[in-house]
Design an enzyme around this catalytic site. Structure first.
Site, PDB file in Angstrom:
ATOM      1  N   HIS A  19      13.564 -16.061 -34.210  1.00  0.00           N
ATOM      2  CA  HIS A  19      13.721 -15.495 -35.551  1.00  0.00           C
ATOM      3  C   HIS A  19      13.752 -16.572 -36.644  1.00  0.00           C
ATOM      4  O   HIS A  19      13.259 -16.361 -37.748  1.00  0.00           O
ATOM      5  CB  HIS A  19      14.954 -14.585 -35.590  1.00  0.00           C
ATOM      6  CG  HIS A  19      14.792 -13.377 -34.696  1.00  0.00           C
ATOM      7  ND1 HIS A  19      15.832 -12.735 -34.096  1.00  0.00           N
ATOM      8  CD2 HIS A  19      13.669 -12.718 -34.285  1.00  0.00           C
ATOM      9  CE1 HIS A  19      15.373 -11.719 -33.367  1.00  0.00           C
ATOM     10  NE2 HIS A  19      14.070 -11.696 -33.462  1.00  0.00           N
ATOM     11  N   HIS A  42       5.561  -6.304 -30.170  1.00  0.00           N
ATOM     12  CA  HIS A  42       6.595  -5.836 -29.238  1.00  0.00           C
ATOM     13  C   HIS A  42       7.893  -5.736 -30.029  1.00  0.00           C
ATOM     14  O   HIS A  42       8.643  -6.709 -30.124  1.00  0.00           O
ATOM     15  CB  HIS A  42       6.741  -6.812 -28.071  1.00  0.00           C
ATOM     16  CG  HIS A  42       5.511  -6.883 -27.212  1.00  0.00           C
ATOM     17  ND1 HIS A  42       4.364  -7.513 -27.608  1.00  0.00           N
ATOM     18  CD2 HIS A  42       5.263  -6.379 -25.977  1.00  0.00           C
ATOM     19  CE1 HIS A  42       3.452  -7.398 -26.652  1.00  0.00           C
ATOM     20  NE2 HIS A  42       3.975  -6.718 -25.659  1.00  0.00           N
ATOM     21  N   SER A 104      13.386  -8.374 -34.811  1.00  0.00           N
ATOM     22  CA  SER A 104      12.249  -8.808 -35.635  1.00  0.00           C
ATOM     23  C   SER A 104      11.780  -7.726 -36.620  1.00  0.00           C
ATOM     24  O   SER A 104      11.430  -8.066 -37.762  1.00  0.00           O
ATOM     25  CB  SER A 104      11.105  -9.300 -34.745  1.00  0.00           C
ATOM     26  OG  SER A 104      10.786  -8.361 -33.758  1.00  0.00           O
ATOM     27  N   GLU A 122       5.681  -0.318 -30.118  1.00  0.00           N
ATOM     28  CA  GLU A 122       6.738  -0.231 -29.103  1.00  0.00           C
ATOM     29  C   GLU A 122       6.350   0.853 -28.103  1.00  0.00           C
ATOM     30  O   GLU A 122       5.932   1.935 -28.501  1.00  0.00           O
ATOM     31  CB  GLU A 122       8.090   0.091 -29.766  1.00  0.00           C
ATOM     32  CG  GLU A 122       9.246   0.280 -28.815  1.00  0.00           C
ATOM     33  CD  GLU A 122       9.428  -0.854 -27.798  1.00  0.00           C
ATOM     34  OE1 GLU A 122       9.511  -2.020 -28.189  1.00  0.00           O
ATOM     35  OE2 GLU A 122       9.469  -0.548 -26.585  1.00  0.00           O
ATOM     36  N   ASP A 171       5.806 -10.853 -28.748  1.00  0.00           N
ATOM     37  CA  ASP A 171       7.101 -11.104 -28.119  1.00  0.00           C
ATOM     38  C   ASP A 171       7.308 -10.139 -26.947  1.00  0.00           C
ATOM     39  O   ASP A 171       8.184  -9.274 -26.981  1.00  0.00           O
ATOM     40  CB  ASP A 171       8.189 -10.916 -29.201  1.00  0.00           C
ATOM     41  CG  ASP A 171       9.584 -11.135 -28.661  1.00  0.00           C
ATOM     42  OD1 ASP A 171       9.740 -11.828 -27.645  1.00  0.00           O
ATOM     43  OD2 ASP A 171      10.528 -10.586 -29.269  1.00  0.00           O
TER      44      ASP A 171
HETATM   45  N1  SAM Z   1      10.483  -8.506 -30.980  1.00  0.00           N
HETATM   46  C1  SAM Z   1      11.811  -7.932 -30.761  1.00  0.00           C
HETATM   47  C2  SAM Z   1      12.831  -8.768 -31.534  1.00  0.00           C
HETATM   48  O1  SAM Z   1      12.639  -9.981 -31.699  1.00  0.00           O
HETATM   49  O2  SAM Z   1      13.820  -8.195 -32.012  1.00  0.00           O
HETATM   50  C3  SAM Z   1      12.164  -7.859 -29.315  1.00  0.00           C
HETATM   51  C4  SAM Z   1      11.126  -7.213 -28.439  1.00  0.00           C
HETATM   52  S1  SAM Z   1      11.462  -7.134 -26.734  1.00  0.00           S
HETATM   53  C5  SAM Z   1      11.421  -8.790 -26.217  1.00  0.00           C
HETATM   54  C6  SAM Z   1       9.938  -6.508 -26.095  1.00  0.00           C
HETATM   55  C7  SAM Z   1       9.678  -5.024 -26.364  1.00  0.00           C
HETATM   56  O3  SAM Z   1       8.292  -4.761 -26.088  1.00  0.00           O
HETATM   57  C8  SAM Z   1      10.457  -4.078 -25.463  1.00  0.00           C
HETATM   58  O4  SAM Z   1      11.190  -3.180 -26.277  1.00  0.00           O
HETATM   59  C9  SAM Z   1       9.391  -3.322 -24.659  1.00  0.00           C
HETATM   60  O5  SAM Z   1       9.693  -1.963 -24.440  1.00  0.00           O
HETATM   61  C10 SAM Z   1       8.160  -3.454 -25.538  1.00  0.00           C
HETATM   62  N2  SAM Z   1       6.858  -3.426 -24.845  1.00  0.00           N
HETATM   63  C11 SAM Z   1       6.585  -3.853 -23.585  1.00  0.00           C
HETATM   64  N3  SAM Z   1       5.247  -3.787 -23.355  1.00  0.00           N
HETATM   65  C12 SAM Z   1       4.663  -3.339 -24.505  1.00  0.00           C
HETATM   66  C13 SAM Z   1       3.310  -3.127 -24.913  1.00  0.00           C
HETATM   67  N4  SAM Z   1       2.304  -3.351 -24.061  1.00  0.00           N
HETATM   68  N5  SAM Z   1       3.081  -2.686 -26.180  1.00  0.00           N
HETATM   69  C14 SAM Z   1       4.111  -2.474 -27.033  1.00  0.00           C
HETATM   70  N6  SAM Z   1       5.414  -2.682 -26.702  1.00  0.00           N
HETATM   71  C15 SAM Z   1       5.695  -3.112 -25.464  1.00  0.00           C
END
Ligand code: SAM
Length: 289
Positions: A19, A42, A104, A122, A171
């Site tokens: 972040h 993500h 994020s 998501e 991410d």
């Molecule tokens: N970026 C966020 C933050 O910094 O606050 C954290 C995200 S977390 C590491 C990853 C997220 O991606 C999870 O909630 C998961 O459900 C989602 N996810 C996993 N595969 C995905 C995909 N192919 N497309 C979109 N979202 C996905």
């Protein structure tokens, strides 16, 4: 297949590195008045309570942002970039105590100017509902699109953005080890369509072969498109055999020239503030194409 919930990791050392870097990228790109499109591939749930729910169970924030705040309370000084990160995070809490950690999507939403757009992806069936609800509460909601779609497949369709000024945060949760391969394919496709975009990729440092190989693979992709890159890692402890995440990295393609200086100031302080048992260290490397 989806068991990952980011709430468990909200405010961890990995979130701090990610972040802090993200905020610098956005604010640098906003130095020009042209509209900026930001894609968060993500997104997670958007914002997390540190008082209850998964974050209160895992207590990862205690080894991350809470530890950093204590370091400051103990009289240690921090560089401007770390202070800027903390100001944005603390603004999300209602009182003096840190009770909320913005993910994020919320960090990015709070930074949007009227001309900017944010696109969030998501896939988790529960997280997407929470994310939609959380984003709906924001005054910036009209500038934000939320997609319940696979971002690895959809990213190329959003590039290049109409204004040709874009930042993409990638991410993944890396729950599926195929995520490493999907990420590389998505990056290849993205650079073919929008070579001048700024791409910020987060990854965990694990004993897994795919994780160890990722930075070199990203360097190859960036070099094959004649792009500059910056690679940074933050390790807070070195305890082999322990299952908790001890280190993570960010790989930035087309980084602003200011990022290296910013991280060179922040990383020694973060290592000192968050390090456990002498195993903390950081890495900072860059290449100009
Ligand atoms: N970026 C966020 C933050 O910094 O606050 C954290 C995200 S977390 C590491 C990853 C997220 O991606 C999870 O909630 C998961 O459900 C989602 N996810 C996993 N595969 C995905 C995909 N192919 N497309 C979109 N979202 C996905």
């Amino acid at each position: 297949m989806f068991s990952y919930r980011h709430a468990f990791h909200a405010g961890s050392h990995a979130d701090i590195l990610k972040h802090l870097t993200l905020i610098h990228l956005v604010e640098y790109l906003q130095e020009k008045p042209g509209a900026l499109t930001i894609v968060d591939t993500h997104a997670g749930a958007g914002v997390y309570s540190l008082k209850d729910g998964f974050a209160a169970v895992s207590k990862e924030a205690e080894g991350g942002i809470i530890r950093l705040l204590k370091f400051i309370k103990d009289g240690n000084s921090i560089p401007e970039g770390v202070q800027r990160y903390l100001d944005l995070i603390q603004a999300e809490s209602s009182g003096n105590a840190l009770d909320t950690y913005p993910g994020s999507p919320f960090i990015l939403a709070r930074l949007l100017r009227p001309q900017d757009r944010l696109k969030l992806f998501e896939l988790h069936p529960k997280e997407i509902d929470i994310l939609r609800h959380n984003i709906g509460q924001l005054k910036q909601a009209k500038q934000i699109d939320v997609y319940a779609e696979d971002s690895f497949a959809r990213l190329k369709g959003l590039l290049p953005p109409p204004s040709r000024r874009g930042l993409v945060l990638i991410d993944p949760s890396y729950e599926d080890k195929q995520d490493y391969r999907y990420l590389e394919t998505a990056m290849e496709e993205a650079l073919q369509r929008f070579a001048t975009g700024c791409y910020a990729i987060w990854y965990p440092i694990l004993s897994r072969r795919e994780s160890a190989a990722l930075p070199d693979r990203l360097k190859k992709i960036a070099s094959s498109h004649k792009r500059s890159w910056l690679h940074t890692e933050l390790r807070v402890e070195n305890a082999p055999g322990e299952r908790r995440l001890q280190a993570s990295g960010m790989f930035i393609i087309n980084p602003p020239w200011t990022l290296e200086k910013q991280l060179a100031e922040a990383l020694p302080v973060l290592t000192k503030a968050l390090g456990i048992g002498g195993g903390a260290q950081f890495l900072l490397k860059s290449f100009e194409a």
